[in-house]
Design a protein around this motif. Structure first.
Motif, PDB file in Angstrom:
ATOM      1  N   HIS A 146       2.595   0.263  -4.788  1.00 27.80           N
ATOM      2  CA  HIS A 146       4.144  -0.223  -5.088  1.00 27.80           C
ATOM      3  C   HIS A 146       4.156  -1.860  -5.091  1.00 27.80           C
ATOM      4  O   HIS A 146       3.184  -2.418  -4.527  1.00 27.80           O
ATOM      5  CB  HIS A 146       4.598  -0.135  -3.604  1.00 27.80           C
ATOM      6  N   GLN A 196      -3.318   5.913  -4.469  1.00 26.54           N
ATOM      7  CA  GLN A 196      -3.921   4.648  -4.399  1.00 26.54           C
ATOM      8  C   GLN A 196      -3.734   4.057  -5.923  1.00 26.54           C
ATOM      9  O   GLN A 196      -3.886   2.679  -6.270  1.00 26.54           O
ATOM     10  CB  GLN A 196      -5.197   4.442  -3.902  1.00 26.54           C
ATOM     11  N   THR A 222       0.767  -1.068  -0.136  1.00 27.51           N
ATOM     12  CA  THR A 222      -0.087   0.032   0.103  1.00 27.51           C
ATOM     13  C   THR A 222       0.932   1.258  -0.062  1.00 27.51           C
ATOM     14  O   THR A 222       1.728   1.518   0.905  1.00 27.51           O
ATOM     15  CB  THR A 222      -1.001  -0.007   1.117  1.00 27.51           C
ATOM     16  N   PRO A 223       0.743   2.142  -0.938  1.00 28.08           N
ATOM     17  CA  PRO A 223       1.636   3.563  -0.989  1.00 28.08           C
ATOM     18  C   PRO A 223       1.206   4.113   0.185  1.00 28.08           C
ATOM     19  O   PRO A 223       0.291   4.391   0.896  1.00 28.08           O
ATOM     20  CB  PRO A 223       0.808   4.203  -2.337  1.00 28.08           C
ATOM     21  N   ASP A 224       2.262   4.967   0.505  1.00 27.73           N
ATOM     22  CA  ASP A 224       2.294   5.823   1.842  1.00 27.73           C
ATOM     23  C   ASP A 224       2.010   7.082   1.372  1.00 27.73           C
ATOM     24  O   ASP A 224       2.161   8.131   2.170  1.00 27.73           O
ATOM     25  CB  ASP A 224       3.138   5.611   2.760  1.00 27.73           C
ATOM     26  N   ASP A 225       1.917   7.472   0.230  1.00 25.68           N
ATOM     27  CA  ASP A 225       1.794   8.842  -0.309  1.00 25.68           C
ATOM     28  C   ASP A 225       0.389   9.137  -0.756  1.00 25.68           C
ATOM     29  O   ASP A 225       0.249  10.277  -1.324  1.00 25.68           O
ATOM     30  CB  ASP A 225       2.916   9.180  -1.394  1.00 25.68           C
ATOM     31  N   GLY A 226      -0.535   8.522  -0.631  1.00 26.16           N
ATOM     32  CA  GLY A 226      -1.859   8.712  -0.760  1.00 26.16           C
ATOM     33  C   GLY A 226      -2.395   8.285  -2.409  1.00 26.16           C
ATOM     34  O   GLY A 226      -3.481   8.750  -2.811  1.00 26.16           O
TER      35      GLY A 226
END
Length: 164
Positions: free
Chosen positions: A115, A111, A105-109
């Motif tokens: 990754h 979606q 899950t991307p941590d930069d928003g």
């Protein structure tokens, strides 16, 4: 033969996608080739030519070793960005085997581009991609090894046509 008719190996269809991710497992899949392809729409793709282990078969006594249903496949990731990785054989034979494929899950928003991490025994790839499709190019074959001989798999290929 269609994939629906290949019940012996457990393969239920000849094209899989990221929607099937939870049902797939790439452990010990052998990578024979990697290709980064730019499309006319300027949307990079990452293609892997691999031998996918459809099913591990438990040995029946007196046998002691597993056998494997293996199919040559093309794994295609779409809209690839931020591709990075490395190779590190260090005395090992130069075979690329996947240990695991992770969807993170991307941590930069963002979606729209998850990754992905292809964790290998002698390599590592990390990137973002919108998703993937995996095309099984031939019906699975029962073998004593994780990888098929070049003659049985048709050499290295990035063909995106599944067997019928």
């Amino acid at each position: 033969m269609s994939a629906d008719d290949h019940q012996e190996s457990g393969l239920s269809k000849s094209v899989w996608s990221d929607a099937d991710f939870e049902d797939m497992w790439w452990h010990y899949a052998t990578v024979h080739g990697l290709h980064v392809q730019r499309t006319e729409a300027d949307s990079p793709r990452l293609l892997l030519d691999l031998d996918y282990i459809v099913q591990w078969v438990q040995p029946l006594p007196p046998e002691k070793h597993f056998t494997f249903w293996v199919s040559p496949a093309t794994l295609v990731f779409e809209d690839v960005q931020d591709l990075e990785g490395g190779l590190g054989f260090r005395g090992r034979s130069p075979e690329l085997e996947i240990d695991a494929l992770h969807r993170l899950t991307p941590d930069d928003g963002r979606q729209d581009l998850p990754h992905w991490h292809v964790e290998g025994h002698a390599f590592d790839l990390r990137f973002r991609a919108s998703g993937f499709r995996q095309y099984f190019r031939h019906a699975p074959r029962l073998t004593s090894r994780y990888a098929l001989p070049a003659a049985d798999r048709g050499g290295c290929s990035f063909d995106e046509a599944a067997f019928a």
